[in-house]
Motif scaffolding. Structure first.
Motif, PDB file in Angstrom:
ATOM      1  N   SER A 154      -5.101   0.361 -10.838  1.00 47.80           N
ATOM      2  CA  SER A 154      -6.002   1.394 -10.325  1.00 47.80           C
ATOM      3  C   SER A 154      -7.479   1.159 -10.627  1.00 47.80           C
ATOM      4  O   SER A 154      -8.339   1.670  -9.906  1.00 47.80           O
ATOM      5  N   GLN A 159       0.831  -1.204   0.000  1.00 46.33           N
ATOM      6  CA  GLN A 159       0.000   0.000   0.000  1.00 46.33           C
ATOM      7  C   GLN A 159       0.868   1.259   0.000  1.00 46.33           C
ATOM      8  O   GLN A 159       0.606   2.214  -0.752  1.00 46.33           O
ATOM      9  N   TYR A 194       0.627  -1.462  -8.656  1.00 45.74           N
ATOM     10  CA  TYR A 194      -0.755  -1.072  -8.358  1.00 45.74           C
ATOM     11  C   TYR A 194      -1.605  -1.056  -9.622  1.00 45.74           C
ATOM     12  O   TYR A 194      -1.213  -0.484 -10.639  1.00 45.74           O
ATOM     13  N   TRP A 221      -8.193  -2.727  -6.134  1.00 46.99           N
ATOM     14  CA  TRP A 221      -9.429  -2.466  -5.405  1.00 46.99           C
ATOM     15  C   TRP A 221     -10.288  -3.722  -5.485  1.00 46.99           C
ATOM     16  O   TRP A 221     -10.919  -4.000  -6.495  1.00 46.99           O
ATOM     17  N   TYR A 247      -0.523   4.924  -0.731  1.00 46.44           N
ATOM     18  CA  TYR A 247      -1.690   4.908   0.147  1.00 46.44           C
ATOM     19  C   TYR A 247      -1.250   4.723   1.600  1.00 46.44           C
ATOM     20  O   TYR A 247      -0.513   3.792   1.926  1.00 46.44           O
ATOM     21  N   ASP A 281      -2.762   3.764   4.712  1.00 46.22           N
ATOM     22  CA  ASP A 281      -3.867   3.143   5.429  1.00 46.22           C
ATOM     23  C   ASP A 281      -3.491   2.953   6.890  1.00 46.22           C
ATOM     24  O   ASP A 281      -2.307   2.970   7.250  1.00 46.22           O
ATOM     25  N   MET A 322      -9.461   2.949   0.567  1.00 47.23           N
ATOM     26  CA  MET A 322      -8.113   2.432   0.373  1.00 47.23           C
ATOM     27  C   MET A 322      -8.183   1.106  -0.383  1.00 47.23           C
ATOM     28  O   MET A 322      -9.042   0.271  -0.085  1.00 47.23           O
TER      29      MET A 322
END
Length: 260
Positions: A126, A71, A124, A140, A76, A78, A156
């Motif tokens: 997206s 992350q 990542y 995600w 990100y 988190d 997140m």
């Protein structure tokens, strides 16, 4: 499994270990590693001819957050509290204590998985997707960005995918875990179907009865029996009991042996 068998009905044991684990999917493999690293003699009982189970056919996506290295690499930040709020908003408060423990230990969980040799890219994806055909490490996998969840917690991405191309990345996770089990000396009993638990007079579990190639065998557990046969997507009786109201159109998941 059938009703437990009293230990005084067992004339002798064919094998014994400190810890006996039923099932060699991801739950059984992780339990075996922890028990073995704690110094125990571990015997895994598996009904098929090898480890992996439905876990090896899965998409290999772990819902992990709280601030993992993957992350952070994607930009990100988190936290366990943020993850907890998101999960409670999605799942409800019925198991809040369990969700709290899960979120608080998530970064450590992720580090443990990598330590066993499971690969995760610092990359990542997206867009929203159910599963990836690429090796991206973060995606995600939930509805964190959708109302009302986005108001309960900062959205997140928490889908951590094992670095393997295709839609069965779980195979790479199981390959690493099984290799780790073999490296540290976890013993196995394949083609062995658990028939019933063996219990003491006071009800304490002390072993398991298995059937292997038509022969019945008895294994004694000096410390514990761990039942890691959790998947029951192919067991209609258990689905009716634990998921009442499940639509008839719902397709069963897992391999034929995913029956709990």
């Amino acid at each position: 499994m059938s009703e437990p068998k009293r230990v005084n009905q067992v004339s002798g044991f064919d094998d014994e270990a400190d810890v006996i684990i039923l099932g060699y999917g991801i739950a059984g493999a992780c339990a075996a590693i922890e028990a073995r690293q704690a110094g125990g003699d571990v015997l895994v009982v598996e009904r098929t001819s090898g480890g992996g189970g439905a876990s090896a056919l899965s998409s290999g996506i772990f819902y992990i957050g709280g601030g993992t290295e993957v992350q952070k690499a994607a930009g990100y930040d988190d936290t366990p509290d943020n993850m907890y709020r998101s999960m409670i908003a999605s799942m409800g408060p019925e198991q809040a204590d369990l969700v709290r423990r899960y979120c608080d230990g998530n970064v450590e969980h992720f580090q443990w998985l990598e330590k066993q040799g499971i690969p995760f890219e610092r990359s990542y994806y997206s867009d929203k997707t159910v599963f990836l055909m690429s090796t991206h490490g973060l995606m995600w996998s939930g509805n964190e960005k959708v109302w009302p969840f986005r108001e309960a917690a900062t959205p997140m991405p928490r889908g951590h995918q094992v670095a393997m191309e295709g839609d069965t990345s779980g195979a790479a996770a199981m390959e690493a875990l099984l290799a780790r089990c073999a490296e540290i000396g976890v013993r196995t009993s394949f083609d062995s179907l658990a028939q019933s638990l063996i219990i003491e007079e006071d009800g304490a579990v002390t072993g398991v009865v298995i059937r292997q190639f038509g022969a019945v065998k008895h294994y004694r557990a000096r410390r514990a029996v761990i039942v890691a046969t959790g998947g029951f997507g192919r067991n209609q009786e258990m689905l009716d009991r634990y998921f009442p109201g499940l639509p008839e159109t719902a397709e069963p998941m897992g391999i034929p042996h995913t029956d709990g």
